[in-house]
Motif scaffolding. Sequence first.
Motif, PDB file in Angstrom:
ATOM      1  N   PRO A   1       0.920  -1.067   0.024  1.00 20.12           N
ATOM      2  CA  PRO A   1       0.176   0.018  -0.181  1.00 20.12           C
ATOM      3  C   PRO A   1       0.761   1.186   0.032  1.00 20.12           C
ATOM      4  N   PHE A   2       2.111   1.131  -0.551  1.00 19.49           N
ATOM      5  CA  PHE A   2       2.959   2.464  -0.466  1.00 19.49           C
ATOM      6  C   PHE A   2       3.966   2.026  -1.483  1.00 19.49           C
TER       7      PHE A   2
ATOM      8  N   GLU B   1       5.280   7.603   1.290  1.00 19.08           N
ATOM      9  CA  GLU B   1       4.136   6.948   1.488  1.00 19.08           C
ATOM     10  C   GLU B   1       4.319   5.725   2.239  1.00 19.08           C
ATOM     11  N   LEU B   2       5.522   5.216   2.388  1.00 19.56           N
ATOM     12  CA  LEU B   2       5.909   4.064   3.427  1.00 19.56           C
ATOM     13  C   LEU B   2       5.691   4.887   4.885  1.00 19.56           C
TER      14      LEU B   2
ATOM     15  N   ALA C   1       4.055   7.444   5.981  1.00 26.07           N
ATOM     16  CA  ALA C   1       2.794   8.013   6.303  1.00 26.07           C
ATOM     17  C   ALA C   1       1.875   6.570   6.691  1.00 26.07           C
ATOM     18  N   TYR C   2       2.224   5.355   5.866  1.00 23.76           N
ATOM     19  CA  TYR C   2       1.445   4.345   6.140  1.00 23.76           C
ATOM     20  C   TYR C   2       1.591   3.749   7.409  1.00 23.76           C
TER      21      TYR C   2
ATOM     22  N   ALA D   1       0.252   5.452  10.396  1.00 20.62           N
ATOM     23  CA  ALA D   1      -1.153   5.334  10.454  1.00 20.62           C
ATOM     24  C   ALA D   1      -1.615   3.839  10.836  1.00 20.62           C
ATOM     25  N   ASN D   2      -0.517   2.803  10.776  1.00 20.35           N
ATOM     26  CA  ASN D   2      -0.723   1.510  11.002  1.00 20.35           C
ATOM     27  C   ASN D   2       0.173   1.141  11.750  1.00 20.35           C
TER      28      ASN D   2
ATOM     29  N   VAL E   1       3.314  -2.912   8.844  1.00 21.83           N
ATOM     30  CA  VAL E   1       4.172  -3.175   8.221  1.00 21.83           C
ATOM     31  C   VAL E   1       5.380  -4.015   8.693  1.00 21.83           C
TER      32      VAL E   1
ATOM     33  N   ASP F   1       6.169  -7.374   3.511  1.00 22.54           N
ATOM     34  CA  ASP F   1       5.973  -5.922   2.831  1.00 22.54           C
ATOM     35  C   ASP F   1       7.445  -5.418   2.402  1.00 22.54           C
TER      36      ASP F   1
END
Length: 320
Positions: free
Chosen positions: A134-135, A140-141, A143-144, A147-148, A152, A199
């Motif tokens: 999802p990145f 993006e990594l 940010a993801y 948020a999670n 990862v 991931d």
Amino acid sequence: MFTRRTLIAGAAGLALAATAATGAAAFPNDTITLVVPYSPGATDTLARTLAPELERILGQTVLVETRPGAGGTVGANFVAKSSEADGHTLLFGVSSVQTVAPHQQDLPYGFADLVPVARITAGPNMMAARTDAPFGTLEELVAYAKANPGIVTFGSAGTGGATHLAGEAFARAADVELNHIPFQGVTPAVAATVGGTIDLVLGFASALMPQVAGGNLVAIAQFGDARASVVPDVTTLQEGGVDLSMPPNIGVWAPAGTPAEAIATLESAFEEAAASEAFQQHARNSLTEVAFLGADAFAEELTREDAFYADLLAALGMAK
């Protein structure tokens, strides 16, 4: 009447007299042995590519000897503690044997028992993601992952090794929580990432970039302080807003107490050998970044690296 034989004998006599006057033979006066503290592979091949160039420069046979075991510490200990400090037996390996391992476990040698001769290469070390993650970029990594937390996953070549510590250092610098999955080497970690089981994977560009080129992985970032010429399109962590630089330094060490004159001779020889077309071509083919540093500059780099890992290992609860 002087003959050629008389002149040669006279020259030899002068050389012996000079040696006697100084009390020591000119360096080097015997075979040079490069001890690689790992099984045959990438580091071993670098040393073997340098060896013929060093023989030409130094005028002595240069042997490459592998002494694997305990993450490189068996070979490092052999050079540090079991070799005469005369410059003829050297360690050729990754700096972690000096800056990481002594912080992790009680060893017969410590940081001060090895003195740097030269850095030869500096990775590059990289991080890549599965293609359906999802990145697709470093930003993006981060940010993801923020948020999670803990979602990862990243694979390494084993707990406590260089790729594991690089992943943990990245997580700390980016202020994110990652889930570490150890493997028995980088190859199975790469395979798991390509297969979508995890991931992220960390490793040398030589292990990751062929998969990136084949469309099986997405390059996220490299860990050097500047973009490597062998992977110029891969951003650095700092370019992506993560304040971290930890290039894997591969270089040469001698036992503590080696004469300064021998270190200087070796430093010059390795600099010339590393600049040779044969070695430069091998480095390009193997996606290795030649980044020569002399003894003094390498010593400064290693001192900083040693302090960095002492702090990181303590923070991770992995210090001895």
